[in-house]
Design an enzyme around this catalytic site. Structure first.
Site, PDB file in Angstrom:
ATOM      1  N   HIS A 245       0.851  -1.190   0.000  1.00 55.07           N
ATOM      2  CA  HIS A 245       0.000   0.000   0.000  1.00 55.07           C
ATOM      3  C   HIS A 245       0.885   1.237   0.000  1.00 55.07           C
ATOM      4  CE1 HIS A 245      -2.720   3.046   1.692  1.00 55.07           C
ATOM      5  NE2 HIS A 245      -3.716   2.267   1.319  1.00 55.07           N
ATOM      6  N   CYS A 283      -3.866   2.507  -4.328  1.00 55.91           N
ATOM      7  CA  CYS A 283      -4.770   3.316  -3.500  1.00 55.91           C
ATOM      8  C   CYS A 283      -4.847   4.718  -4.110  1.00 55.91           C
ATOM      9  CB  CYS A 283      -4.272   3.382  -2.053  1.00 55.91           C
ATOM     10  SG  CYS A 283      -5.298   4.480  -1.039  1.00 55.91           S
ATOM     11  N   HIS A 310      -7.726   0.276  -3.703  1.00 57.02           N
ATOM     12  CA  HIS A 310      -8.510   1.113  -2.783  1.00 57.02           C
ATOM     13  C   HIS A 310      -8.994   2.311  -3.589  1.00 57.02           C
ATOM     14  CE1 HIS A 310      -6.252  -0.121   1.192  1.00 57.02           C
ATOM     15  NE2 HIS A 310      -6.862  -1.132   0.627  1.00 57.02           N
ATOM     16  N   ASP A 363     -12.691   2.907  -0.283  1.00 57.92           N
ATOM     17  CA  ASP A 363     -11.824   3.235   0.847  1.00 57.92           C
ATOM     18  C   ASP A 363     -12.389   4.468   1.536  1.00 57.92           C
ATOM     19  OD1 ASP A 363      -9.668   2.934   2.501  1.00 57.92           O
ATOM     20  OD2 ASP A 363      -8.275   4.024   1.207  1.00 57.92           O
ATOM     21  N   HIS A 364     -12.660   4.340   2.771  1.00 57.09           N
ATOM     22  CA  HIS A 364     -13.169   5.451   3.594  1.00 57.09           C
ATOM     23  C   HIS A 364     -14.500   5.964   3.028  1.00 57.09           C
ATOM     24  CE1 HIS A 364      -8.726   6.406   4.742  1.00 57.09           C
ATOM     25  NE2 HIS A 364      -9.060   5.162   4.923  1.00 57.09           N
ATOM     26  N   TYR A 380     -14.275   4.626   8.423  1.00 61.00           N
ATOM     27  CA  TYR A 380     -14.869   3.311   8.173  1.00 61.00           C
ATOM     28  C   TYR A 380     -16.292   3.182   8.699  1.00 61.00           C
ATOM     29  CZ  TYR A 380     -10.428   1.892   6.290  1.00 61.00           C
ATOM     30  OH  TYR A 380      -9.316   1.786   5.487  1.00 61.00           O
TER      31      TYR A 380
HETATM   32  C1  DNO Z   1      -6.366   3.461   5.758  1.00 63.86           C
HETATM   33  C2  DNO Z   1      -5.748   2.383   5.085  1.00 63.86           C
HETATM   34  C3  DNO Z   1      -4.497   1.892   5.745  1.00 63.86           C
HETATM   35  C4  DNO Z   1      -3.857   0.877   4.866  1.00 63.86           C
HETATM   36  C5  DNO Z   1      -2.866   0.033   5.494  1.00 63.86           C
HETATM   37  C6  DNO Z   1      -2.295  -0.944   4.517  1.00 63.86           C
HETATM   38  O1  DNO Z   1      -7.519   3.519   5.770  1.00 63.86           O
HETATM   39  O2  DNO Z   1      -5.696   2.565   3.736  1.00 63.86           O
HETATM   40  O3  DNO Z   1      -4.877   1.294   6.939  1.00 63.86           O
HETATM   41  O4  DNO Z   1      -4.826   0.036   4.446  1.00 63.86           O
HETATM   42  O5  DNO Z   1      -1.918   0.831   5.982  1.00 63.86           O
HETATM   43  O6  DNO Z   1      -1.413  -1.772   5.147  1.00 63.86           O
END
Ligand code: DNO
Length: 405
Positions: A245, A283, A310, A363-364, A380
């Site tokens: 990531h 991501c 992501h 993501d988020h 989350y």
């Molecule tokens: C945040 C995430 C991080 C990420 C980790 C990957 O929301 O994107 O927690 O997933 O750091 O190891």
């Protein structure tokens, strides 16, 4: 050309959802209602760098499957700080990481998202930043971060890491903060967002930072390369796919280098151990926080090494600050990125690869509606991610109907 498939999402990226385990206020039943089929999770209760026990892995897998879902991606097996630092214990904890990876692969979980961010994992300065709709977003404010680093934490030498105008604004900001504001900023920055390996207080973070003295970019990259040289052959042997990531934010924090922030960083780390098992988590939010990361160009450059995605968006300010905008509204060209990912999946199918499908997760998400007054993991909450997934699913459906992928 129109898709002839009866299921409009048959060729789509796999829709997954991060779940923090049984204590996550968003349940697996909620995940099903959101329409995801895959789960992204970890043994969050074993986060000290020791190898995960096979029985605990099996138990977590059962929980996911009993809810009618699949444990698609492991995020994350933690990287012990000694691996980043290159300390005496690095070999021991690298072996523990690889052992967890092998035990997971034995039970069918082959995709492993992890990160190489030292000391702090992903970092924000504000968890309830009001956006125009009335929702609340996560934000990284570069001035607030500098204010903390230079004037509150008082990291030795910190001032020389910032431009004079940033320092000036940071000083004004720090002086204007009362005790509550200082506590809130400090907790947000160093107490650990969900999924972080460690949580710190002011004394422990100072001590950790000191342990990195003398570790420059090249040294850190050397430590990372050594880790990959050990772990990637073991991943190949057990059929696992590692996918690192990006740093979030993609820049050095607390004067400690980060080596997974840019296109050049990824080119170097993917070349360092050139194996399909040494891959990338794409991501969009983390990479998109830097204006010099051209995201569509990066998908094209690294397409066959992308094992997990992501999807979220950011709006950037010129000083390096950003906030998390709606999934389809921000500085990332989400439609272009998704179209390229669908094209990569098609290439994999055409090449006869059985594992052609790339998992994605929204993501988020913003804090919205009644989530605003609930206890949630920052980023989350259920409703914001549900909205994000629905929007992204719409993009995928439309692109597929138009013949992409
Ligand atoms: C945040 C995430 C991080 C990420 C980790 C990957 O929301 O994107 O927690 O997933 O750091 O190891």
């Amino acid at each position: 050309m129109h898709s002839t498939s009866t299921n409009p999402l048959a060729q789509s990226l796999e829709q997954t959802w991060r779940w923090y385990g049984p204590s996550d206020p968003v349940t697996l039943a909620d995940v099903r209602q959101a329409g995801a089929t895959g789960v992204v999770t970890a043994l969050h209760e074993t986060y000290d760098g020791e190898a995960w026990a096979s029985d605990n892995i099996a138990q977590r897998k059962r929980e996911v499957e009993e809810a009618g879902l699949t444990w698609s991606v492991v995020e994350s097996i933690p990287i012990h700080p000694s691996i980043n630092r290159g300390g005496d214990e690095a070999a021991y904890f690298t072996d523990a990481f690889a052992t967890s990876m092998e035990r997971l692969a034995e039970q069918g979980m082959e995709t492993n998202c992890y990160n190489f961010m030292p000391i702090v994992d992903w970092t924000r300065t504000e968890l309830r930043y009001p956006v125009a709709s009335g929702g609340l977003a996560l934000r990284f404010d570069a001035i607030a971060f500098a204010a903390y680093d230079v004037f509150l934490l008082e990291r030795p030498g910190a001032a020389s890491d910032y431009a004079p105008d940033v320092l000036e604004q940071a000083e004004t900001r720090a002086k204007a903060m009362d005790g509550d504001a200082v506590r809130e900023l400090e907790t947000t920055i160093i107490a650990g967002l969900p999924g972080s390996e460690l949580s710190h207080d002011r004394a422990s973070i100072r001590a950790q930072i000191e342990l990195f003295a003398g570790v420059d970019h090249a040294t850190m990259f050397g430590h990372y390369k050594r880790f990959l040289e050990t772990v990637v052959p073991r991943a190949e042997a057990c059929g696992a796919r590692l996918c690192v990531h990006p740093d979030d934010p993609p820049r050095s924090l607390f004067g400690i280098p980060r080596v997974v922030s840019t296109q050049a960083d990824y080119a170097a780390l993917l070349d360092a151990v050139p194996s399909p098992a040494n891959g990338m988590t794409f991501c969009t939010g983390s990479l998109g926080a830097r204006p010099d990361n051209d995201l569509p160009a990066m998908v094209e450059a690294f397409a066959d090494r992308i094992h997990f995605v992501h999807l979220r968006n950011v709006k950037r300010d010129p000083d390096g600050s950003f906030y998390e905008s709606d999934h389809l509204d921000g500085d990332v060209d989400m439609v272009a990125v998704i179209a390229l990912l669908l094209a990569e999946q098609k290439r994999r199918r055409d090449n006869g690869r059985a594992d052609w499908q790339i998992p994605m997760r929204p993501d988020h998400g913003h804090l919205l509606l009644d989530d605003i007054s609930k206890q949630t993991n920052p980023g989350y909450s259920a409703i914001g991610r549900l909205k994000g997934l629905a929007e992204l699913r719409g993009v995928m459906t439309a692109l597929e109907a138009l013949g992409h992928g």
